[in-house]
Enzyme design. Structure first.
Site, PDB file in Angstrom:
ATOM      1  N   LYS A  51       0.814  -1.217   0.000  1.00 18.59           N
ATOM      2  CA  LYS A  51       0.000   0.000   0.000  1.00 18.59           C
ATOM      3  C   LYS A  51       0.847   1.267   0.000  1.00 18.59           C
ATOM      4  O   LYS A  51       0.346   2.357   0.228  1.00 18.59           O
ATOM      5  CB  LYS A  51      -0.941  -0.036   1.196  1.00 18.59           C
ATOM      6  CG  LYS A  51      -1.918  -1.203   1.073  1.00 18.59           C
ATOM      7  CD  LYS A  51      -2.896  -1.251   2.194  1.00 18.59           C
ATOM      8  CE  LYS A  51      -3.806  -2.457   2.003  1.00 18.59           C
ATOM      9  NZ  LYS A  51      -4.754  -2.592   3.107  1.00 18.59           N
ATOM     10  N   ASN A 163      -9.449  -4.821   2.904  1.00 17.40           N
ATOM     11  CA  ASN A 163     -10.625  -5.373   3.573  1.00 17.40           C
ATOM     12  C   ASN A 163     -11.677  -5.933   2.617  1.00 17.40           C
ATOM     13  O   ASN A 163     -12.347  -6.909   2.924  1.00 17.40           O
ATOM     14  CB  ASN A 163     -11.233  -4.282   4.453  1.00 17.40           C
ATOM     15  CG  ASN A 163     -11.877  -4.865   5.670  1.00 17.40           C
ATOM     16  OD1 ASN A 163     -11.388  -5.842   6.230  1.00 17.40           O
ATOM     17  ND2 ASN A 163     -13.003  -4.296   6.061  1.00 17.40           N
ATOM     18  N   ARG A 247     -11.825  -4.534  11.633  1.00 17.69           N
ATOM     19  CA  ARG A 247     -12.431  -4.052  10.394  1.00 17.69           C
ATOM     20  C   ARG A 247     -13.637  -4.932  10.108  1.00 17.69           C
ATOM     21  O   ARG A 247     -13.663  -6.105  10.471  1.00 17.69           O
ATOM     22  CB  ARG A 247     -11.439  -4.175   9.228  1.00 17.69           C
ATOM     23  CG  ARG A 247     -10.040  -3.633   9.501  1.00 17.69           C
ATOM     24  CD  ARG A 247      -9.985  -2.123   9.441  1.00 17.69           C
ATOM     25  NE  ARG A 247     -10.620  -1.636   8.215  1.00 17.69           N
ATOM     26  CZ  ARG A 247     -10.033  -1.633   7.038  1.00 17.69           C
ATOM     27  NH1 ARG A 247      -8.800  -2.074   6.896  1.00 17.69           N
ATOM     28  NH2 ARG A 247     -10.664  -1.192   5.967  1.00 17.69           N
TER      29      ARG A 247
END
Ligand SMILES: [Zn+2]
Length: 260
Positions: A51, A163, A247
């Site tokens: 990321k 996610n 999450r």
């Protein structure tokens, strides 16, 4: 939350927009970099690692940005109106023809030779030149009791799953996200599927995991309120993850039985 495919696309935009050009302006709008200046340097390229975005300059400096939850890069011809509020801009890079603005990104400047200190802990990148399924599998298996949902999200195992993909991969693999890694029936298939999904989505802005790009059909379970697209059961949602990092996870209790 941006996933590996979004970061890849951002890197591609930056790479195409800036590489080979000399910066006329660099403006870092965070206190720690307020006096930093890389204008005059030429951009040699931008790559993604998990990321993280690494924008390299010919002066031996790398700008590392991370999109966090809401971050985005816009790359456009000089003079284009910004599509985000000005006060959310954290970094501006300009050349004689192009402007790149990072909104709500986290950033720092490091020596290019020290990039590994920032990203060396990451597992193989699903969209990177260093992708290695065997290494990813080895890292996943090193913690056999970890729930597969958490293990897929852990960027130290493999880099790029966020996610949305976590929930979708567990559905496609027919495993409850709480299933321990050691009890996942076919872990290599799950990892291969992760690679396929990210590859399939890396060059587009909509994320399709079902093969059906119609609205409401793009994902199997993530964010879904209605019945399961496959079996009609009510999709469940719960928070999952280590304390402080939970999450939302979505799954179908019928298609994804808990084993182990
Ligand atoms: Zn189902």
């Amino acid at each position: 939350m941006p996933e590996g495919d979004t970061v890849y696309l951002s890197a591609k935009k930056l790479d195409e927009g800036l590489t080979g050009q000399t910066l006329t302006v660099s403006d870092f709008r965070i206190p720690s970099l307020a006096t930093s200046d890389v204008s005059g340097a030429t951009v040699t390229g931008t790559i993604s690692r998990g990321k993280h975005l690494l924008t390299r300059f010919d002066n031996g400096i790398t700008l590392r940005t991370h999109l966090k939850m809401e971050g985005t890069w816009q790359v456009h011809p000089l003079g284009t109106r910004w599509r985000r509020p000005g006060h959310t801009a954290r970094v501006i890079l300009r050349t004689s023809s192009t402007e790149a603005v990072g909104f709500q990104v986290m950033l720092d400047l490091v020596r290019t030779s020290s990039e590994e200190d920032l990203v060396g802990h990451l597992g193989p990148d699903l969209l990177g030149p260093d992708w290695d399924a065997d290494v990813a599998l080895e890292r996943l298996r090193a913690e056999p009791s970890a729930p597969i949902g958490d293990a897929l999200l852990d960027q130290r195992n493999l880099a790029g799953v966020g996610n949305v993909y976590k929930s979708e991969l567990c559905f496609i693999g027919r495993v409850d996200p709480l299933t321990p890694v050691s009890a996942v029936p076919d872990l290599p298939a799950l990892v291969a599927q992760a690679k396929r999904l990210l590859e399939a989505n890396k060059d587009r802005h909509t994320r399709v995991t079902t093969g059906d790009s119609r609205r409401g059909h793009q994902q199997w379970v993530y964010g879904r309120r209605g019945p399961c697209l496959r079996c009609g059961s009510a999709i469940r949602k719960a928070d999952q993850g280590p304390v402080g990092q939970q999450r939302p996870t979505y799954w179908c209790p019928t298609c994804q039985p808990l084993v182990g």
